[in-house]
Design a protein around this motif. Structure first.
Motif, PDB file in Angstrom:
ATOM      1  N   UNK A   1       0.848  -1.190   0.000  1.00  0.00           N
ATOM      2  CA  UNK A   1       0.000   0.000   0.000  1.00  0.00           C
ATOM      3  C   UNK A   1       0.886   1.244   0.000  1.00  0.00           C
ATOM      4  N   UNK A   2       0.297   2.339  -0.457  1.00  0.00           N
ATOM      5  CA  UNK A   2       0.886   3.657  -0.261  1.00  0.00           C
ATOM      6  C   UNK A   2      -0.243   4.608   0.125  1.00  0.00           C
ATOM      7  N   UNK A   3       0.114   5.694   0.788  1.00  0.00           N
ATOM      8  CA  UNK A   3      -0.908   6.609   1.292  1.00  0.00           C
ATOM      9  C   UNK A   3      -0.408   8.043   1.188  1.00  0.00           C
TER      10      UNK A   3
ATOM     11  N   UNK B   1       3.635  10.814  -1.031  1.00  0.00           N
ATOM     12  CA  UNK B   1       3.217   9.425  -0.889  1.00  0.00           C
ATOM     13  C   UNK B   1       4.089   8.737   0.153  1.00  0.00           C
ATOM     14  N   UNK B   2       3.470   7.974   1.024  1.00  0.00           N
ATOM     15  CA  UNK B   2       4.165   7.241   2.074  1.00  0.00           C
ATOM     16  C   UNK B   2       3.996   5.745   1.818  1.00  0.00           C
ATOM     17  N   UNK B   3       5.108   5.027   1.737  1.00  0.00           N
ATOM     18  CA  UNK B   3       5.034   3.573   1.619  1.00  0.00           C
ATOM     19  C   UNK B   3       4.537   2.995   2.942  1.00  0.00           C
ATOM     20  N   UNK B   4       3.566   2.099   2.876  1.00  0.00           N
ATOM     21  CA  UNK B   4       2.949   1.534   4.080  1.00  0.00           C
ATOM     22  C   UNK B   4       3.480   0.130   4.308  1.00  0.00           C
TER      23      UNK B   4
ATOM     24  N   UNK C   1      -8.092  14.314   4.869  1.00  0.00           N
ATOM     25  CA  UNK C   1      -8.381  13.266   3.903  1.00  0.00           C
ATOM     26  C   UNK C   1      -7.130  12.409   3.736  1.00  0.00           C
ATOM     27  N   UNK C   2      -7.303  11.120   3.896  1.00  0.00           N
ATOM     28  CA  UNK C   2      -6.195  10.190   3.707  1.00  0.00           C
ATOM     29  C   UNK C   2      -6.534   9.276   2.542  1.00  0.00           C
ATOM     30  N   UNK C   3      -5.718   9.377   1.488  1.00  0.00           N
ATOM     31  CA  UNK C   3      -5.949   8.572   0.286  1.00  0.00           C
ATOM     32  C   UNK C   3      -5.008   7.370   0.300  1.00  0.00           C
TER      33      UNK C   3
END
Length: 297
Positions: free
Chosen positions: A127-129, A141-144, A171-173
């Motif tokens: 995931x990324x967020x 973008x943050x790698x999850x 808002x968190x996408x």
């Protein structure tokens, strides 16, 4: 806080990917997808997942490749070549269409604009967020990180002001990826709705005037001043018969202890916003704090 989100989770996948490809193309199931090779070469050859595998549903023309009726077997890594020279690579996945419910849990320890979210998605490998901040700007973008189908990541809004009223939700996408499918969704929330303080700290028992008093301090992570960020405290006593009794105090950090109680612990929450209590502090034994024998009278 649990946020229920409608998601696509019904496409099974092998968990091969560990990060988002540099060039990603998402197509709808059973629709045509055109992949373009980023090159000045006029004629190229194509491979899928490293194999030169001409298929009836793939139509190559110059620098473009048309996937006719994209399905799961056609998803994967498409590379274009000039002889033995790799020119470009595009990872093609299917946008999921089968929806289930998934719980996304977000929690903040205070009003500092930072929080952590976690969720489970066993069908997806990475995931990324990205956070849309309170001032309207986008974060990176943050790698999850993921483990055993569970994912979690920390986020911070540096523009967040703890003294200002929250007029607009954050808002968190989030985007999830498997070897053949893709999902995308956005959650909305206010920091005030996900705050769960840390436990109160520095519990001390003092004897004064023949009575026992309990004193404590707010969590170290809780913002100051205390007059503005007041806390509601919940004391829980354990009585000699094993029963428990609660006492509630707001804006105070000391109280006389209930007579006869064996031990006490304490929790807290914001009385004006989130109804979520902090974890309990460790039990504090009261038996050893009481005077014993005639000499203590």
């Amino acid at each position: 806080m649990l946020l229920l989100v409608g998601l696509v989770l019904c496409l099974a996948s092998a968990r091969a990917l560990t990060t988002f490809p540099q060039k990603l193309q998402v197509g709808n199931l059973d629709e045509d997808v055109v992949v373009t090779c980023n090159t000045s070469e006029q004629q190229v050859t194509w491979t899928l997942n490293g194999e030169l595998e001409p298929m009836a549903e793939l139509v190559a023309e110059g620098r473009t490749l048309t996937i006719l009726g994209l399905d799961l077997p056609a998803a994967g890594n498409y590379s274009c070549w000039a002889g033995s020279v790799l020119l470009d690579t595009t990872y093609v996945v299917v946008r999921s269409t089968c929806k289930e419910r998934m719980n996304v849990s977000c929690q903040a320890e205070s009003y500092r604009g930072s929080f952590r979210c976690s969720w489970r998605a066993p069908s997806f490998s990475v995931f990324r967020a990205r956070l849309t901040r309170s001032n309207g700007s986008f974060g990176d973008w943050v790698h999850v990180a993921g483990r055993g189908g569970g994912f979690s990541a920390s986020f911070a809004d540096p523009s967040f002001c703890p003294f200002a009223e929250e007029l607009h939700p954050l808002q968190l996408h989030l985007e999830g990826l498997s070897d053949n499918s893709f999902l995308s969704f956005t959650i909305h929330f206010f920091i005030r709705d996900i705050v769960r303080p840390d436990p109160p700290q520095e519990l001390t028992v003092r004897r004064r005037g023949g009575r026992l008093y309990l004193a404590w301090a707010p969590p170290a992570s809780w913002p100051l001043p205390k007059s503005y960020f007041a806390l509601l405290y919940r004391l829980q006593y354990e009585l000699p018969d094993g029963a428990q009794a609660d006492e509630y105090l707001e804006g105070r950090e000391e109280t006389s202890l209930r007579e006869g109680a064996r031990r006490v612990r304490i929790s807290c929450r914001d009385p004006n916003a989130s109804p979520t209590w902090s974890p309990w502090s460790a039990w504090r034994d009261l038996e050893t704090a009481r005077p014993r024998g005639p000499a203590a009278r």
